[in-house]
Scaffold this motif. Structure first.
Motif, PDB file in Angstrom:
ATOM      1  N   THR A 195      14.520 -62.356 -59.477  1.00 27.00           N
ATOM      2  CA  THR A 195      13.450 -61.685 -60.219  1.00 27.00           C
ATOM      3  C   THR A 195      12.657 -60.870 -59.220  1.00 27.00           C
ATOM      4  OG1 THR A 195      13.272 -63.361 -61.951  1.00 27.00           O
ATOM      5  CG2 THR A 195      11.343 -61.979 -61.562  1.00 27.00           C
ATOM      6  N   TRP A 256       3.522 -66.228 -61.728  1.00 26.18           N
ATOM      7  CA  TRP A 256       4.631 -66.050 -62.688  1.00 26.18           C
ATOM      8  C   TRP A 256       5.494 -67.305 -62.751  1.00 26.18           C
ATOM      9  CZ3 TRP A 256      10.038 -65.662 -62.539  1.00 26.18           C
ATOM     10  CH2 TRP A 256      10.627 -65.153 -63.706  1.00 26.18           C
ATOM     11  N   LEU A 257       5.667 -67.993 -61.630  1.00 24.69           N
ATOM     12  CA  LEU A 257       6.417 -69.248 -61.650  1.00 24.69           C
ATOM     13  C   LEU A 257       5.694 -70.296 -62.475  1.00 24.69           C
ATOM     14  CD1 LEU A 257       7.589 -69.628 -57.934  1.00 24.69           C
ATOM     15  CD2 LEU A 257       8.979 -68.971 -59.905  1.00 24.69           C
ATOM     16  N   ASN A 259       3.415 -69.649 -65.032  1.00 23.77           N
ATOM     17  CA  ASN A 259       3.221 -69.257 -66.435  1.00 23.77           C
ATOM     18  C   ASN A 259       3.763 -67.852 -66.639  1.00 23.77           C
ATOM     19  OD1 ASN A 259       2.353 -68.585 -68.987  1.00 23.77           O
ATOM     20  ND2 ASN A 259       0.243 -69.266 -68.691  1.00 23.77           N
ATOM     21  N   GLN A 260       4.905 -67.747 -67.267  1.00 22.07           N
ATOM     22  CA  GLN A 260       5.546 -66.440 -67.402  1.00 22.07           C
ATOM     23  C   GLN A 260       4.857 -65.546 -68.431  1.00 22.07           C
ATOM     24  OE1 GLN A 260       9.817 -66.695 -67.640  1.00 22.07           O
ATOM     25  NE2 GLN A 260       9.970 -67.878 -65.754  1.00 22.07           N
ATOM     26  N   ARG A 261       3.826 -66.054 -69.083  1.00 22.39           N
ATOM     27  CA  ARG A 261       3.028 -65.183 -69.946  1.00 22.39           C
ATOM     28  C   ARG A 261       2.210 -64.179 -69.135  1.00 22.39           C
ATOM     29  NH1 ARG A 261      -0.972 -66.478 -72.575  1.00 22.39           N
ATOM     30  NH2 ARG A 261      -1.541 -68.441 -71.552  1.00 22.39           N
ATOM     31  N   SER A 264       5.488 -59.412 -68.195  1.00 26.74           N
ATOM     32  CA  SER A 264       6.732 -59.182 -68.924  1.00 26.74           C
ATOM     33  C   SER A 264       7.694 -58.436 -68.020  1.00 26.74           C
ATOM     34  CB  SER A 264       6.471 -58.386 -70.205  1.00 26.74           C
ATOM     35  OG  SER A 264       5.805 -57.165 -69.900  1.00 26.74           O
ATOM     36  N   LEU A 307       9.875 -57.342 -63.203  1.00 26.94           N
ATOM     37  CA  LEU A 307       8.609 -57.407 -63.937  1.00 26.94           C
ATOM     38  C   LEU A 307       7.958 -56.026 -63.949  1.00 26.94           C
ATOM     39  CD1 LEU A 307       7.043 -60.789 -62.753  1.00 26.94           C
ATOM     40  CD2 LEU A 307       8.786 -60.348 -64.495  1.00 26.94           C
TER      41      LEU A 307
END
Length: 328
Positions: A195, A256-257, A259-261, A264, A307
């Protein structure tokens, strides 16, 4: 609990050096959902030995036993001299070193070992599918680890990389990929699950002095470290980048690890320019299939999840909630 390695180039407390690596490490340490098992350093934002000193000083201050291993002192091929001249001297050229007056310098404590590539490769290959590698500096250590441990690309759970820039008007390349393009190319094409968190998304982040005060309200050595070392960097960023605060590139990766909210992303084909010239080190991307394919090889670029949009409010709340859990 997600087991992670952080490969980084921290500069907290060093005049003119970015502090986002230190914030990323602090967020990982404050988050029960993450188990930080190894910190490795690479030449980038700071010389490798300086980054190791910053990281080791923090670990000792917190009374932790996480190993800090020093790694590559220069890129696979790229000449480090022009980069060091810019990264290490710009603060004095701008006469802004005064912003760090009174800020505690990291203690001169040696790293635990001096072979980051071996430490990374061994930990990942000894624990297949269990380790996530957070790579937030130039990718020299990661590339060297993959050369020594051919099974690493299949053994790593995921590599989350802060690096690359695709469509910012005032950047052709970023420091992490630009300082070692060959390493970035090797890692992107390794076949590992990757990612990518490029500057296009991290420059949507913002941390102000008011945010910093709120986020570090808990009295704890970790928040003391964050507050003291980020204050001068925010002022420096406001002065040199005309921002209302500073970007927090690397903290975005750890958030991001958790909470991927927070962001995007989209799958792209990604690659990096290796030829000499102004665009050496520049990253580029496209969606498959292309509408025009003349001169483009059939298998062009590596398949990477990139991302592209961040919710800064969610990002700051992730950091704040993690620090609130710390016990004074």
């Amino acid at each position: 609990m997600k087991r992670i390695i952080i490969d980084c180039d921290p500069g907290n407390g060093i005049a003119g050096a970015n502090t986002d690596d230190g914030l990323a490490i602090a967020l990982a340490l404050a988050s029960p959902a993450l188990s930080l098992e190894l910190i490795t350093t690479v030449a980038g934002n700071t010389p490798c030995e300086v980054g190791a000193r910053v990281a080791k000083d923090l670990i000792v201050r917190l009374g932790l036993s996480i190993p800090v291993v020093q790694g590559a002192t220069q890129a696979l091929q790229e000449d480090p001299a022009p980069w060091r001249a810019t990264l290490d001297n710009r603060v004095n050229q701008l006469a802004l070193g005064k912003l760090w007056q009174g800020v505690r310098q990291p203690a001169d404590i040696p790293a635990d070992a001096f072979d980051a590539a071996d430490a990374i490769g061994k930990l990942i290959c000894d624990n297949p599918g269990e380790i996530t590698l957070v790579a937030i500096g130039p990718l020299t250590n990661v590339a060297l680890a993959m050369q020594r441990y051919p099974a690493m690309a299949d053994s790593v759970a995921e590599i989350v990389i802060m690096g690359g820039v695709f469509a910012l008007d005032d950047y052709i390349k970023d420091t992490n990929f630009g300082l070692d393009p060959e390493a970035a190319h090797q890692v992107l094409h390794s076949g590992a699950a990757v990612t990518l968190v490029p500057m296009d998304v991290t420059t949507q982040t913002l941390l102000t002095q008011e945010d910093l005060t709120r986020l570090t309200a808990v009295d704890h050595p970790l928040t003391d470290f964050v507050r003291e070392t980020l204050r001068p960097w925010i002022d420096y960023s406001m002065e040199t980048r005309q921002l209302a605060g500073c970007w927090i590139h690397d903290a975005m990766v750890v958030a991001w690890l958790l909470n991927q909210r927070v962001a995007s992303g989209t799958d792209y084909r990604v690659d990096i320019e290796l030829r000499p010239g102004a665009t050496r080190g520049k990253s580029w991307r496209f969606r498959h299939p292309l509408r025009l394919t003349v001169g483009v090889p059939e298998h062009c670029g590596a398949s990477i999840h990139v991302l592209h949009r961040v919710d800064n409010t969610v990002l700051l709340s992730i950091i704040e909630e993690a620090f609130k859990r710390l016990k004074p």
